[in-house]
Design a protein around this motif. Sequence first.
Motif, PDB file in Angstrom:
ATOM      1  N   TYR A 192      49.362  73.453  30.211  1.00 40.14           N
ATOM      2  CA  TYR A 192      48.393  73.071  29.188  1.00 40.14           C
ATOM      3  C   TYR A 192      48.454  74.096  28.060  1.00 40.14           C
ATOM      4  O   TYR A 192      48.108  75.261  28.264  1.00 40.14           O
ATOM      5  N   ASP A 193      48.895  73.688  26.881  1.00 39.55           N
ATOM      6  CA  ASP A 193      48.964  74.592  25.740  1.00 39.55           C
ATOM      7  C   ASP A 193      47.703  74.408  24.891  1.00 39.55           C
ATOM      8  O   ASP A 193      47.546  73.397  24.201  1.00 39.55           O
ATOM      9  N   MET A 194      46.812  75.371  24.964  1.00 38.81           N
ATOM     10  CA  MET A 194      45.555  75.288  24.224  1.00 38.81           C
ATOM     11  C   MET A 194      45.632  75.982  22.869  1.00 38.81           C
ATOM     12  O   MET A 194      44.621  76.149  22.188  1.00 38.81           O
ATOM     13  N   THR A 195      46.837  76.363  22.462  1.00 39.96           N
ATOM     14  CA  THR A 195      47.023  77.001  21.161  1.00 39.96           C
ATOM     15  C   THR A 195      46.509  76.095  20.043  1.00 39.96           C
ATOM     16  O   THR A 195      46.821  74.903  20.003  1.00 39.96           O
ATOM     17  N   GLY A 196      45.727  76.676  19.162  1.00 41.74           N
ATOM     18  CA  GLY A 196      45.227  75.926  18.008  1.00 41.74           C
ATOM     19  C   GLY A 196      43.924  75.198  18.225  1.00 41.74           C
ATOM     20  O   GLY A 196      43.438  74.519  17.316  1.00 41.74           O
ATOM     21  N   ILE A 197      43.307  75.325  19.395  1.00 36.45           N
ATOM     22  CA  ILE A 197      42.052  74.615  19.640  1.00 36.45           C
ATOM     23  C   ILE A 197      40.949  75.156  18.733  1.00 36.45           C
ATOM     24  O   ILE A 197      40.867  76.360  18.465  1.00 36.45           O
ATOM     25  N   ILE A 232      47.933  78.003  28.638  1.00 32.57           N
ATOM     26  CA  ILE A 232      48.213  78.936  27.543  1.00 32.57           C
ATOM     27  C   ILE A 232      46.993  78.958  26.646  1.00 32.57           C
ATOM     28  O   ILE A 232      46.659  77.949  26.014  1.00 32.57           O
ATOM     29  N   ALA A 233      46.310  80.082  26.608  1.00 32.35           N
ATOM     30  CA  ALA A 233      45.041  80.141  25.893  1.00 32.35           C
ATOM     31  C   ALA A 233      44.803  81.528  25.319  1.00 32.35           C
ATOM     32  O   ALA A 233      45.367  82.514  25.804  1.00 32.35           O
ATOM     33  N   PRO A 234      43.962  81.632  24.291  1.00 31.68           N
ATOM     34  CA  PRO A 234      43.623  82.944  23.728  1.00 31.68           C
ATOM     35  C   PRO A 234      42.875  83.791  24.749  1.00 31.68           C
ATOM     36  O   PRO A 234      42.300  83.250  25.717  1.00 31.68           O
ATOM     37  N   PRO A 235      42.845  85.113  24.575  1.00 27.62           N
ATOM     38  CA  PRO A 235      42.208  86.008  25.553  1.00 27.62           C
ATOM     39  C   PRO A 235      40.774  85.644  25.906  1.00 27.62           C
ATOM     40  O   PRO A 235      40.357  85.802  27.049  1.00 27.62           O
ATOM     41  N   ILE A 236      40.009  85.126  24.937  1.00 22.03           N
ATOM     42  CA  ILE A 236      38.605  84.804  25.197  1.00 22.03           C
ATOM     43  C   ILE A 236      38.468  83.756  26.293  1.00 22.03           C
ATOM     44  O   ILE A 236      37.482  83.730  27.029  1.00 22.03           O
TER      45      ILE A 236
END
Length: 316
Positions: A192-197, A232-236
């Motif tokens: 799951y690529d959550m980049t750009g959410i 794949i997600a930002p640190p938060i």
Amino acid sequence: CSVLEPPPKSTAATFGDIPSFSRRLSEEHSISLRRSLVDGLDMTADELESSQHRSALARLNEISPAIDDDLFQRYVGACKGDTAKALTRLEATAHWRQANGVDRILEEANLPHFFTLKKHYLHCLLGRTKDGLPIVVEGIGRFGRAVTAFRQDGILPDHADQIIRQFVFHMEYIFNVVDTSAYPQGKFLRIYDMTGIKLRDISDKEAVDLGYQMMQMLEHHYCERMARALVIAPPIFSTIWAMVRGLVDPATAEKIKIVTPRKLRAALLEEMDVEVMPRCWGGNGVRDLYDSEMEQALWAWVRTNKKSLGVSTHGV
């Protein structure tokens, strides 16, 4: 009909009910036991239970040919060994497959928005992991913007069922064409690529509802199919995951690994060879995820079906 159409209450149990199916099994068990005593048969309790499971599976197989012992074992695993619960859920799946034509979906060309959905929302087959699992990628971080594009193209709100149907088509293709291994194999790695959410993405009710339906579909009708998941997600997001992980089934939570973009390449190398890893993630594989050999085979399958049934493939 909608691919989420539930079976009529008169013919199948739902997930929210205490189904009559379990009671029927209990009654059949008592009848079989009495018959075995009368006939002087020497059958153990396990043999009686196994016999009734075979009888139940044979009946469900008449509803949907996909129902077999392998699928039963997957449901038993998902239900932590509770065979009665597994059969109840399997009956619901059998009727769901029948009501929505799932057993025929690979031979049909009724995916009119297949390539448009691909264009707006990344969902593809990348290749295989080091241990042979198919790799499924979803650009879930851009799903909200994809939903906006679906509205602009007229797919939403009237054809939401076609989005769900495409999701089902992918699952059926994976486990009927790409990997037909028996249980406990026959699973996949999902990325799951959550980049750009964006915050607005999770405030779009239609997008959230559609995503929820897809997750429910996987949980209810494709038990024991996801081996592992990389998010794949930002640190938060790692902080958020730590807060909500306790609400997720422990067995499912153990399969999920949160990876920040900074550590992505190292995490992917644990799962796949560098030749499989796409270049956008630091590998030596394809530049565009849709160019993978496995994904292109899927596209060819769809084009062939459309042509055989006289459906135009112009522009795709």
